[in-house]
Design a protein around this motif. Structure first.
Motif, PDB file in Angstrom:
ATOM      1  N   ARG A 188      -8.653  -1.860  -3.846  1.00  0.00           N
ATOM      2  CA  ARG A 188      -9.810  -1.029  -3.715  1.00  0.00           C
ATOM      3  C   ARG A 188     -10.383  -0.854  -2.302  1.00  0.00           C
ATOM      4  O   ARG A 188     -11.129   0.214  -1.723  1.00  0.00           O
ATOM      5  N   GLN A 189     -10.104  -1.728  -1.103  1.00  0.00           N
ATOM      6  CA  GLN A 189     -10.177  -1.629   0.110  1.00  0.00           C
ATOM      7  C   GLN A 189      -9.543  -0.333   0.932  1.00  0.00           C
ATOM      8  O   GLN A 189     -10.126   0.335   1.828  1.00  0.00           O
TER       9      GLN A 189
ATOM     10  N   LYS B  13     -11.813  -8.431   4.454  1.00  0.00           N
ATOM     11  CA  LYS B  13     -12.250  -8.370   3.016  1.00  0.00           C
ATOM     12  C   LYS B  13     -10.663  -8.237   2.041  1.00  0.00           C
ATOM     13  O   LYS B  13     -10.570  -8.689   1.001  1.00  0.00           O
ATOM     14  N   ILE B  14      -9.573  -7.729   2.808  1.00  0.00           N
ATOM     15  CA  ILE B  14      -8.396  -7.533   2.168  1.00  0.00           C
ATOM     16  C   ILE B  14      -7.965  -9.199   1.933  1.00  0.00           C
ATOM     17  O   ILE B  14      -7.377  -9.631   0.772  1.00  0.00           O
TER      18      ILE B  14
ATOM     19  N   TYR C 286      -6.563   1.669   9.417  1.00  0.00           N
ATOM     20  CA  TYR C 286      -7.271   1.678   8.429  1.00  0.00           C
ATOM     21  C   TYR C 286      -7.356   0.208   7.696  1.00  0.00           C
ATOM     22  O   TYR C 286      -8.464  -0.354   7.475  1.00  0.00           O
TER      23      TYR C 286
ATOM     24  N   ARG D 224     -10.394  -3.325   7.635  1.00  0.00           N
ATOM     25  CA  ARG D 224     -10.707  -4.061   6.359  1.00  0.00           C
ATOM     26  C   ARG D 224      -9.881  -5.260   6.340  1.00  0.00           C
ATOM     27  O   ARG D 224     -10.081  -5.834   5.019  1.00  0.00           O
ATOM     28  N   GLU D 225      -9.489  -6.032   7.261  1.00  0.00           N
ATOM     29  CA  GLU D 225      -8.757  -7.092   7.342  1.00  0.00           C
ATOM     30  C   GLU D 225      -9.145  -8.345   6.593  1.00  0.00           C
ATOM     31  O   GLU D 225      -8.767  -8.911   5.445  1.00  0.00           O
TER      32      GLU D 225
ATOM     33  N   THR E 211       0.780  -1.240   0.021  1.00  0.00           N
ATOM     34  CA  THR E 211       0.034   0.188   0.087  1.00  0.00           C
ATOM     35  C   THR E 211       0.841   1.382   0.117  1.00  0.00           C
ATOM     36  O   THR E 211       0.609   2.156  -0.791  1.00  0.00           O
TER      37      THR E 211
ATOM     38  N   ARG F 208      -9.042  -5.785  -6.173  1.00  0.00           N
ATOM     39  CA  ARG F 208     -10.147  -5.904  -5.254  1.00  0.00           C
ATOM     40  C   ARG F 208      -9.667  -5.593  -3.798  1.00  0.00           C
ATOM     41  O   ARG F 208     -10.158  -4.842  -2.935  1.00  0.00           O
ATOM     42  N   ALA F 209      -8.322  -5.979  -3.422  1.00  0.00           N
ATOM     43  CA  ALA F 209      -7.550  -5.752  -2.456  1.00  0.00           C
ATOM     44  C   ALA F 209      -7.101  -4.169  -2.408  1.00  0.00           C
ATOM     45  O   ALA F 209      -7.281  -3.633  -1.161  1.00  0.00           O
TER      46      ALA F 209
END
Length: 268
Positions: free
Chosen positions: A245-246, A230-231, A223, A227-228, A131, A242-243
């Motif tokens: 976009r989280q 979903k990531i 942060y 979102r863990e 990130t 998709r990762a």
């Protein structure tokens, strides 16, 4: 019968371990079929059903520490940590454009933030570093740059943010005051307030503190923690977009993100 290999903490889970897992699943109404000490397709399906039923477990069919603890099979739900394996030289290979002095100055704060939120397993450490590669490639907290997306032609800096209700902004000078900062470009009065309260720093009152290394590390980890699942679900499916976009809401910097993540998988 299809037999699956389940590696836990570096060792193959089999025999009595699998039998105990199967019995615990059956006791909770998630039948794995025969209690036969074989981690086959039926056991995999039962584990996934149990994980879905809990709502806050990663649905991966793996009886990791968190799943085993929830089943009463382990006391410690902590995931194996790789934080101590991450060195400035490894990060420099993941982010070759980042100055090594920046990495040395900031890596400790990034890892401390991840430790604070219990995100030191390999997937989340790589997610954090990748990130940063996408958001602030130089590996240091920084202010958002002016662009056509945040500043209108002839307008004052960040005027397009001033009245963004979705960000909690209330008009000028909120756009500039709560512009993107830190490793993930935290943006908007609401985000500064909510995350600041979570990490114990008055970011709404003192937004510049988001660029302090220790604070920026906590913001990044906070942060990601939210979102863990979903990531991790996206990473399991190798859906890097998709990762991404989280965190970003879009796919800006996706190439740098995916490249850094894949490099890190081989290095850590």
């Amino acid at each position: 019968m299809r037999t699956l290999e389940l590696i836990l903490d570096g060792e193959l889970m089999q025999g009595d371990d699998v039998k105990a897992l199967q019995q615990a699943l059956a006791d909770r109404g998630f039948s794995p079929g025969r209690i036969d000490s074989v981690f086959g397709a039926a056991t995999d399906a039962a584990v996934r059903a149990f994980q879905r039923s809990e709502g806050d477990l990663l649905v991966d069919g793996q009886a990791g520490p968190r799943t085993r603890a929830r089943l009463g099979l382990a006391r410690d739900a902590a995931l194996p940590s790789v934080a101590d394996e991450v060195t400035p030289l490894i990060v420099a290979r993941m982010l070759p454009d980042a100055p090594i002095d920046n990495i040395k100055a900031n890596l400790g704060s990034v890892l401390d933030g991840l430790r604070h939120f219990g995100l030191t397993d390999k997937t989340m450490v790589l997610m954090a570093l990748a990130t940063i590669a996408a958001e602030t490639a130089g590996f240091e907290p920084l202010d958002e740059f002016r662009s056509r997306f945040n500043t209108s032609p002839g307008g004052h800096p960040f005027d397009l943010y001033d009245n963004r209700r979705d960000l909690g902004n209330r008009g000028a000078p909120d756009g500039a005051r709560y512009k993107g900062r830190g490793y993930i470009q935290l943006t908007g009065r609401s985000n500064y307030g909510v995350i600041g309260a979570t990490i114990g720093v008055d970011l709404e009152g003192h937004p510049d503190r988001a660029n302090e290394a220790a604070t920026a590390g906590l913001i990044l980890a906070c942060y990601l923690k939210d979102r863990e699942l979903k990531i991790k679900s996206a990473i399991i499916e190798r859906d890097f977009a998709r990762a991404r976009r989280q965190v970003n809401g879009g796919t800006h910097g996706l190439g740098n993100f995916q490249t850094a993540y894949l490099r890190g998988e081989k290095l850590i």
